[in-house]
Design an enzyme around this catalytic site. Sequence first.
Site, mmCIF file in Angstrom:
data_model
loop_
_atom_site.group_PDB
_atom_site.id
_atom_site.type_symbol
_atom_site.label_atom_id
_atom_site.label_comp_id
_atom_site.label_asym_id
_atom_site.label_seq_id
_atom_site.Cartn_x
_atom_site.Cartn_y
_atom_site.Cartn_z
ATOM 1 C CG ASP A 181 -30.808 38.279 -47.453
ATOM 2 O OD1 ASP A 181 -31.685 38.360 -48.335
ATOM 3 O OD2 ASP A 181 -30.969 38.657 -46.280
ATOM 4 C CG ASP B 20 -28.718 34.084 -45.538
ATOM 5 O OD1 ASP B 20 -28.651 35.220 -46.033
ATOM 6 O OD2 ASP B 20 -28.683 33.867 -44.315
ATOM 7 C CD GLN C 234 -30.022 41.746 -46.299
ATOM 8 O OE1 GLN C 234 -31.148 42.031 -45.961
ATOM 9 N NE2 GLN C 234 -29.312 40.807 -45.690
ATOM 10 C CG ASN D 201 -12.708 35.840 -55.540
ATOM 11 O OD1 ASN D 201 -13.537 35.807 -54.629
ATOM 12 N ND2 ASN D 201 -11.714 34.974 -55.632
ATOM 13 C CE1 TYR E 213 -27.109 44.370 -39.626
ATOM 14 C CE2 TYR E 213 -29.069 45.609 -40.226
ATOM 15 C CZ TYR E 213 -28.472 44.424 -39.846
ATOM 16 O OH TYR E 213 -29.248 43.314 -39.673
ATOM 17 C CE LYS F 134 -24.492 39.720 -36.068
ATOM 18 N NZ LYS F 134 -23.894 41.017 -36.219
ATOM 19 C CG ASP F 135 -21.065 39.636 -41.282
ATOM 20 O OD1 ASP F 135 -21.041 40.477 -42.173
ATOM 21 O OD2 ASP F 135 -20.941 39.900 -40.074
ATOM 22 C CG ASP F 136 -27.063 35.742 -42.137
ATOM 23 O OD1 ASP F 136 -26.891 36.016 -40.945
ATOM 24 O OD2 ASP F 136 -27.922 36.278 -42.854
ATOM 25 C CD GLN G 175 -17.687 9.114 -40.404
ATOM 26 O OE1 GLN G 175 -18.619 9.657 -39.855
ATOM 27 N NE2 GLN G 175 -17.088 8.070 -39.848
ATOM 28 N NE ARG H 11 -34.961 46.825 -35.284
ATOM 29 C CZ ARG H 11 -35.454 47.420 -36.381
ATOM 30 N NH1 ARG H 11 -34.622 47.837 -37.304
ATOM 31 N NH2 ARG H 11 -36.731 47.586 -36.538
HETATM 32 P P1 13P Z 1 -30.341 39.170 -42.392
HETATM 33 O O1 13P Z 1 -28.892 39.500 -42.237
HETATM 34 O O2 13P Z 1 -30.584 37.699 -42.313
HETATM 35 O O3 13P Z 1 -30.904 39.778 -43.631
HETATM 36 O O4 13P Z 1 -31.124 39.765 -41.155
HETATM 37 C C1 13P Z 1 -31.262 41.121 -40.987
HETATM 38 C C2 13P Z 1 -31.828 41.514 -39.672
HETATM 39 O O5 13P Z 1 -31.345 42.439 -39.064
HETATM 40 C C3 13P Z 1 -32.961 40.830 -39.121
HETATM 41 O O6 13P Z 1 -33.387 41.409 -37.945
HETATM 42 P P1 13P Z 2 -34.059 46.502 -41.811
HETATM 43 O O1 13P Z 2 -33.137 47.418 -41.065
HETATM 44 O O2 13P Z 2 -33.635 46.125 -43.174
HETATM 45 O O3 13P Z 2 -35.519 46.978 -41.737
HETATM 46 O O4 13P Z 2 -33.990 45.058 -41.128
HETATM 47 C C1 13P Z 2 -34.056 44.884 -39.797
HETATM 48 C C2 13P Z 2 -35.277 44.201 -39.435
HETATM 49 O O5 13P Z 2 -36.099 43.798 -40.232
HETATM 50 C C3 13P Z 2 -35.438 44.007 -38.025
HETATM 51 O O6 13P Z 2 -36.676 43.408 -37.756
HETATM 52 MG MG MG Z 3 -32.269 39.581 -45.009
HETATM 53 MG MG MG Z 4 -29.847 36.175 -43.563
#
Ligand code: 13P
Ligand code: 13P
Ligand code: MG
Ligand code: MG
Length: 375
Positions: free
Chosen positions: A11, A52, A93, A103, A230, A233-235, A243, A267
Amino acid sequence: MKTTLSVIKADIGSIGGHIAPSQRLIDTVREHVAQQGRGLLLDHFVSHTGDDIAIVMTHRRGAGHADIHQLAWDAFVAGTAVAREQGLYGAGQDLLKNAFSGNVRGMGPAVAEMDLDERPNEPFLFFAADKTDPGAFNLPLYLAFADPMNTPGLILSPKMGQGFRFTIMDVNHTQGDRVIELEAPQDLHAIAALLRDPERYVVESIHARATGEQAVAVATSRLHNIAGKYTGKDDPVMLVRTQMNFPATGEVLAPYAHGHYVAGGMRGSHNMPLMPVRQNTGTSYFDGPPLVSCAAFAMHEGKLTEALDCFAHPFWDEVRSRCASKAMEMRRQGFFGAAMLPMGELEYTGIVETLGALEGRFRVRSAPAQERAAA
Ligand code: 13P
Ligand code: 13P
Ligand code: MG
Ligand code: MG
């Protein structure tokens, strides 16, 4: 000669919060890979899922090769410059370190790779999920590779009948890769006992017991373990060969009809259903729902066909609609109980500070005299 499939995703910024990258950002990453990958890659494919961007690459250098990781890292760095220029949210990000050191593992981007001896025909699936974490794949992989109720191939195909070896990682262990190998069906209950806790135990890879061939590679990074706080997330991304000695494509896709609840959404701190979506879909409701896309490819000598969009079929419209209902149902209870993740998994520190401040105000009420006498 072995072919290597590598997918590296990050991301590096998105429009309107955490929705989706801009077209210019995607084009920048794609052009960088096309130009700088000449002579290095056999083929490549760039797409986005939520916010992402993923780069699928085929090559002969082997998994974990510095040149391949450098190419992806540089493409994301080039993209980040554009993201900054456009004022995208969360520019860079997932690039948690300033300098590339050979790596991208442990630097922020998610990585799934495998070396394989190409079969005469080589169908494989590339999954990408947003607003969730690698444990989101635990249930669908268990169902596809270990449960004959989902996968009739386990009883119909003699080679598949020998089962699969699951390599499972304890992602809370930050000092190194803490892994265990368990075999289905023999160790089925032990596999289930671990996979029931998707925030801690994550399937890293799966191999066919009959032939030793690798079927699955999952990205297992935990960003908050790398950054110490934070950072989103670890998308995750995942590669699945299908097959012949592996489950059929339809057996691998079928579990996504459950729309199972996963950690993610707003979040990174809630339980929400995982919605199968078309390629290049953004997020929306409650920064979610958590979404998963799947592109199917055929490969020959490292050359990819066009990507087929597995969740574009009309069947998945009904599943999406159910996921939307499940998401809204869960959201009716706001922050209570199952709707929000347990304390240890919350991605924000504000609540910890609030609870810490309340500690000093708790008091243990002294028991009345008759209770003390009875004790
Ligand atoms: P991402 O990890 O996809 O950037 O999302 C962050 C988030 O907290 C959205 O609410
Ligand atoms: P940030 O903490 O980066 O603002 O992301 C979380 C978010 O966008 C939740 O809506
Ligand atoms: Mg994001
Ligand atoms: Mg993401």
